[in-house]
Design a protein around this motif. Structure first.
Motif, PDB file in Angstrom:
ATOM      1  N   LYS A  96       0.848  -1.190   0.000  1.00 41.96           N
ATOM      2  CA  LYS A  96       0.000   0.000   0.000  1.00 41.96           C
ATOM      3  C   LYS A  96       0.887   1.243   0.000  1.00 41.96           C
ATOM      4  O   LYS A  96       1.928   1.274   0.652  1.00 41.96           O
ATOM      5  N   ASN A  97       0.443   2.265  -0.720  1.00 42.29           N
ATOM      6  CA  ASN A  97       1.228   3.496  -0.754  1.00 42.29           C
ATOM      7  C   ASN A  97       0.962   4.335   0.496  1.00 42.29           C
ATOM      8  O   ASN A  97       0.221   3.929   1.396  1.00 42.29           O
ATOM      9  N   PHE A  98       1.546   5.517   0.537  1.00 41.02           N
ATOM     10  CA  PHE A  98       1.471   6.368   1.726  1.00 41.02           C
ATOM     11  C   PHE A  98       0.027   6.662   2.137  1.00 41.02           C
ATOM     12  O   PHE A  98      -0.345   6.507   3.304  1.00 41.02           O
ATOM     13  N   SER A  99      -0.786   7.086   1.195  1.00 42.99           N
ATOM     14  CA  SER A  99      -2.152   7.504   1.529  1.00 42.99           C
ATOM     15  C   SER A  99      -3.052   6.319   1.878  1.00 42.99           C
ATOM     16  O   SER A  99      -4.023   6.468   2.622  1.00 42.99           O
ATOM     17  N   GLU A 100      -2.724   5.137   1.357  1.00 45.91           N
ATOM     18  CA  GLU A 100      -3.562   3.956   1.599  1.00 45.91           C
ATOM     19  C   GLU A 100      -3.216   3.234   2.904  1.00 45.91           C
ATOM     20  O   GLU A 100      -4.051   2.528   3.467  1.00 45.91           O
ATOM     21  N   SER A 101      -1.984   3.378   3.366  1.00 43.05           N
ATOM     22  CA  SER A 101      -1.556   2.642   4.560  1.00 43.05           C
ATOM     23  C   SER A 101      -1.864   3.443   5.821  1.00 43.05           C
ATOM     24  O   SER A 101      -1.922   4.675   5.794  1.00 43.05           O
ATOM     25  N   LYS A 102      -2.042   2.730   6.929  1.00 40.92           N
ATOM     26  CA  LYS A 102      -2.344   3.435   8.179  1.00 40.92           C
ATOM     27  C   LYS A 102      -1.972   2.571   9.382  1.00 40.92           C
ATOM     28  O   LYS A 102      -1.939   1.337   9.317  1.00 40.92           O
ATOM     29  N   GLY A 103      -1.703   3.249  10.487  1.00 45.17           N
ATOM     30  CA  GLY A 103      -1.448   2.557  11.745  1.00 45.17           C
ATOM     31  C   GLY A 103       0.014   2.238  11.993  1.00 45.17           C
ATOM     32  O   GLY A 103       0.860   2.306  11.104  1.00 45.17           O
ATOM     33  N   ILE A 104       0.289   1.882  13.248  1.00 48.47           N
ATOM     34  CA  ILE A 104       1.637   1.592  13.729  1.00 48.47           C
ATOM     35  C   ILE A 104       1.724   0.125  14.141  1.00 48.47           C
ATOM     36  O   ILE A 104       0.779  -0.421  14.709  1.00 48.47           O
ATOM     37  N   ILE A 105       2.874  -0.486  13.848  1.00 49.96           N
ATOM     38  CA  ILE A 105       3.123  -1.887  14.214  1.00 49.96           C
ATOM     39  C   ILE A 105       4.372  -1.969  15.090  1.00 49.96           C
ATOM     40  O   ILE A 105       5.378  -1.312  14.825  1.00 49.96           O
ATOM     41  N   PHE A 106       4.297  -2.807  16.126  1.00 49.40           N
ATOM     42  CA  PHE A 106       5.491  -3.269  16.844  1.00 49.40           C
ATOM     43  C   PHE A 106       5.428  -4.787  16.851  1.00 49.40           C
ATOM     44  O   PHE A 106       4.365  -5.370  17.069  1.00 49.40           O
ATOM     45  N   ILE A 107       6.571  -5.428  16.609  1.00 44.42           N
ATOM     46  CA  ILE A 107       6.619  -6.888  16.624  1.00 44.42           C
ATOM     47  C   ILE A 107       7.731  -7.336  17.567  1.00 44.42           C
ATOM     48  O   ILE A 107       8.820  -6.749  17.572  1.00 44.42           O
ATOM     49  N   GLY A 108       7.436  -8.340  18.392  1.00 55.07           N
ATOM     50  CA  GLY A 108       8.471  -8.781  19.317  1.00 55.07           C
ATOM     51  C   GLY A 108       8.100 -10.035  20.084  1.00 55.07           C
ATOM     52  O   GLY A 108       6.929 -10.316  20.332  1.00 55.07           O
ATOM     53  N   SER A 109       9.137 -10.780  20.460  1.00 56.92           N
ATOM     54  CA  SER A 109       8.970 -11.966  21.303  1.00 56.92           C
ATOM     55  C   SER A 109       9.088 -11.550  22.768  1.00 56.92           C
ATOM     56  O   SER A 109       9.125 -10.359  23.090  1.00 56.92           O
ATOM     57  N   ILE A 110       9.188 -12.533  23.668  1.00 60.23           N
ATOM     58  CA  ILE A 110       9.138 -12.238  25.100  1.00 60.23           C
ATOM     59  C   ILE A 110      10.488 -11.826  25.691  1.00 60.23           C
ATOM     60  O   ILE A 110      10.666 -11.845  26.899  1.00 60.23           O
ATOM     61  N   HIS A 111      11.442 -11.420  24.864  1.00 63.36           N
ATOM     62  CA  HIS A 111      12.718 -10.917  25.378  1.00 63.36           C
ATOM     63  C   HIS A 111      12.496  -9.632  26.173  1.00 63.36           C
ATOM     64  O   HIS A 111      11.650  -8.799  25.822  1.00 63.36           O
ATOM     65  N   GLU A 112      13.307  -9.449  27.211  1.00 65.74           N
ATOM     66  CA  GLU A 112      13.203  -8.266  28.079  1.00 65.74           C
ATOM     67  C   GLU A 112      13.226  -6.941  27.304  1.00 65.74           C
ATOM     68  O   GLU A 112      12.447  -6.040  27.612  1.00 65.74           O
ATOM     69  N   ASN A 125       4.178  10.020   9.766  1.00 66.33           N
ATOM     70  CA  ASN A 125       2.765   9.766   9.490  1.00 66.33           C
ATOM     71  C   ASN A 125       2.147  10.815   8.571  1.00 66.33           C
ATOM     72  O   ASN A 125       1.107  10.566   7.955  1.00 66.33           O
ATOM     73  N   THR A 126       2.804  11.978   8.446  1.00 66.52           N
ATOM     74  CA  THR A 126       2.224  13.070   7.646  1.00 66.52           C
ATOM     75  C   THR A 126       3.093  13.500   6.473  1.00 66.52           C
ATOM     76  O   THR A 126       2.620  14.216   5.584  1.00 66.52           O
ATOM     77  N   ASN A 127       4.350  13.074   6.443  1.00 74.68           N
ATOM     78  CA  ASN A 127       5.284  13.532   5.409  1.00 74.68           C
ATOM     79  C   ASN A 127       5.451  12.446   4.349  1.00 74.68           C
ATOM     80  O   ASN A 127       6.235  11.515   4.507  1.00 74.68           O
ATOM     81  N   GLU A 128       4.717  12.590   3.256  1.00 73.82           N
ATOM     82  CA  GLU A 128       4.722  11.560   2.206  1.00 73.82           C
ATOM     83  C   GLU A 128       6.090  11.414   1.550  1.00 73.82           C
ATOM     84  O   GLU A 128       6.535  10.296   1.249  1.00 73.82           O
ATOM     85  N   GLU A 129       6.774  12.528   1.329  1.00 69.82           N
ATOM     86  CA  GLU A 129       8.086  12.469   0.679  1.00 69.82           C
ATOM     87  C   GLU A 129       9.087  11.682   1.529  1.00 69.82           C
ATOM     88  O   GLU A 129       9.826  10.833   1.021  1.00 69.82           O
TER      89      GLU A 129
END
Length: 395
Positions: free
Chosen positions: A225-241, A363-367
């Motif tokens: 998805k391009n800038f205008s089509e994508s949305k939201g924040i992701i964090f990915i992680g296992s149970i490491h401290e 989140n707001t700067n497409e360039e």
């Protein structure tokens, strides 16, 4: 392991083998005496779709297969009905599983013996298996893959929480393993050139080789998805401290500043890190747990965040984001060892205020978003399978 646990494991093994009737090692018929043989020893069987270190090990094994080696994979207490065993079976890897022919891995290697190299995946495997395997295989060459410098990870954690006794105990334990035991082996695998320099203080630099994570584009950039089509924040992680701390830091310090400007911005947390958190305390985060395929989430979301305040090694989550042209905001710790440039490959911010500002900016700067996305290919270049294959040929 205590005596009661050993007795329990013994009877569990006996009952399971009675049901499965496993008579031999998976794919042992594929062994070719004309080829060199490498045994990979791990404390845990690599679940490559759940943890970046396990995925790296999978890629290394498959590269050694391409290089023409007999590859044997071992982790304790694994049976043939394990789904990950089936994955390696399909890729023609010999897998040591619990069986009726051999009492344990030591009985197997005592009778087999045709092993040129043993590769220990991390300090837990080194601690558990090195001494006895060395006594059985005196002519074999031994390789210690650090995955990351564990004592460095705990040293940095102590700086944040100096009163935690468990961190100090872990630091002492891993410091001894990595600076006293590891230098006795034939090779040490560092995850980055930076960690190679650190380890050169404790071991002969000539035996330290950098073999980093393995990443390559999983899609064409036109597919996401391009800038205008994508949305939201992701964090990915296992149970490491470090991941547990990152989620807390993100929720308690960073996102309140972001939500003041953009209260609608959603945050999703992928992975089993939630198992170590009371998720009721994080009502504005969406905890997704283990996700079998992260492709859709990575292709549809706007920002990957990795607000890591301590840790060590090369962070697989960031390389994983680059595989999907997914722009990243992280810290110096998160970007460590990856040769990334702020504003070109990632955005780097180390305190809550600057991290929140970086999220809002991206989140707001497409360039800027397009710049980071398009530079993912450049960001991945040092982690290509071809690059790693050339390094492994030097062993």
């Amino acid at each position: 392991m205590g005596i009661l646990k050993k007795i329990k494991k013994h009877f569990e093994r006996k009952e399971k083998l009675k049901d499965l009737q496993t008579q031999d090692i998976v794919n042992i018929h594929l062994y070719d005496a004309a080829k060199k043989t490498i045994l990979f020893a791990s404390r845990d069987f690599p679940a490559h779709d759940k943890e970046s270190g396990a995925n790296r090990l999978k890629e290394l094994i498959l590269i050694y297969k391409e290089l023409g080696y007999n590859c044997i994979l071992f982790a304790p207490h694994i049976f043939e009905d394990n789904s990950y065993v089936k994955f390696y079976q399909q890729h023609n890897v010999i897998v040591y599983i619990e069986n009726n022919k051999y009492k344990n891995i030591y009985a197997f290697i005592s009778s087999f013996k045709n092993i040129d190299y043993v590769w220990f995946n991390g300090p837990l495997a080194l601690n558990l298996f090195y001494k006895k395997m060395k006594s059985i295989l005196p002519r074999t060459r031994f390789i210690y893959d650090m995955v990351d410098i564990h004592f460095l990870r705990f040293k940095r954690a102590i700086e944040l929480e100096p009163s935690r006794i468990s961190l100090k105990k872990n630091y002492k334990h891993f410091f001894r393993l990595e600076t006293v035991i590891a230098p006795q082996l034939d090779y040490i695998i560092a995850i980055s050139d930076k960690e190679k320099e650190i380890m050169a203080q404790y071991a002969d630099k000539k035996k330290i080789i950098t073999v980093s994570n393995i990443h390559y584009p999983k899609i064409d950039i036109s597919e996401r998805k391009n800038f205008s089509e994508s949305k939201g924040i992701i964090f990915i992680g296992s149970i490491h401290e470090p991941n547990i701390d990152a989620v807390k830091f993100l929720y308690e310090k960073i996102m309140p500043l972001v939500w003041k400007t953009n209260p609608e911005l959603e945050v999703s947390i992928i992975g089993n890190v939630a198992e170590k958190l009371d998720i009721k305390q994080y009502p504005k985060f969406k905890f997704l747990g283990f996700v079998e395929s992260i492709e859709a989430l990575f292709m549809n979301s706007k920002i990957m965040v990795a607000p890591l305040r301590f840790g060590a090694g090369v962070k697989g989550k960031i390389g994983q984001a680059f595989e999907y042209y997914f722009p990243v905001v992280t810290t110096d710790i998160g970007a460590e060892g990856m040769k990334l440039t702020d504003q070109k490959n990632v955005l780097i911010a180390n305190d809550e205020k600057s991290f929140a500002e970086a999220i809002l900016q991206l989140n707001t700067n497409e360039e800027l978003w397009n710049t980071l996305s398009q530079n993912s290919i450049d960001s991945l270049r040092a982690f290509s399978p071809e690059e790693v294959k050339e390094k492994l040929k030097t062993l």
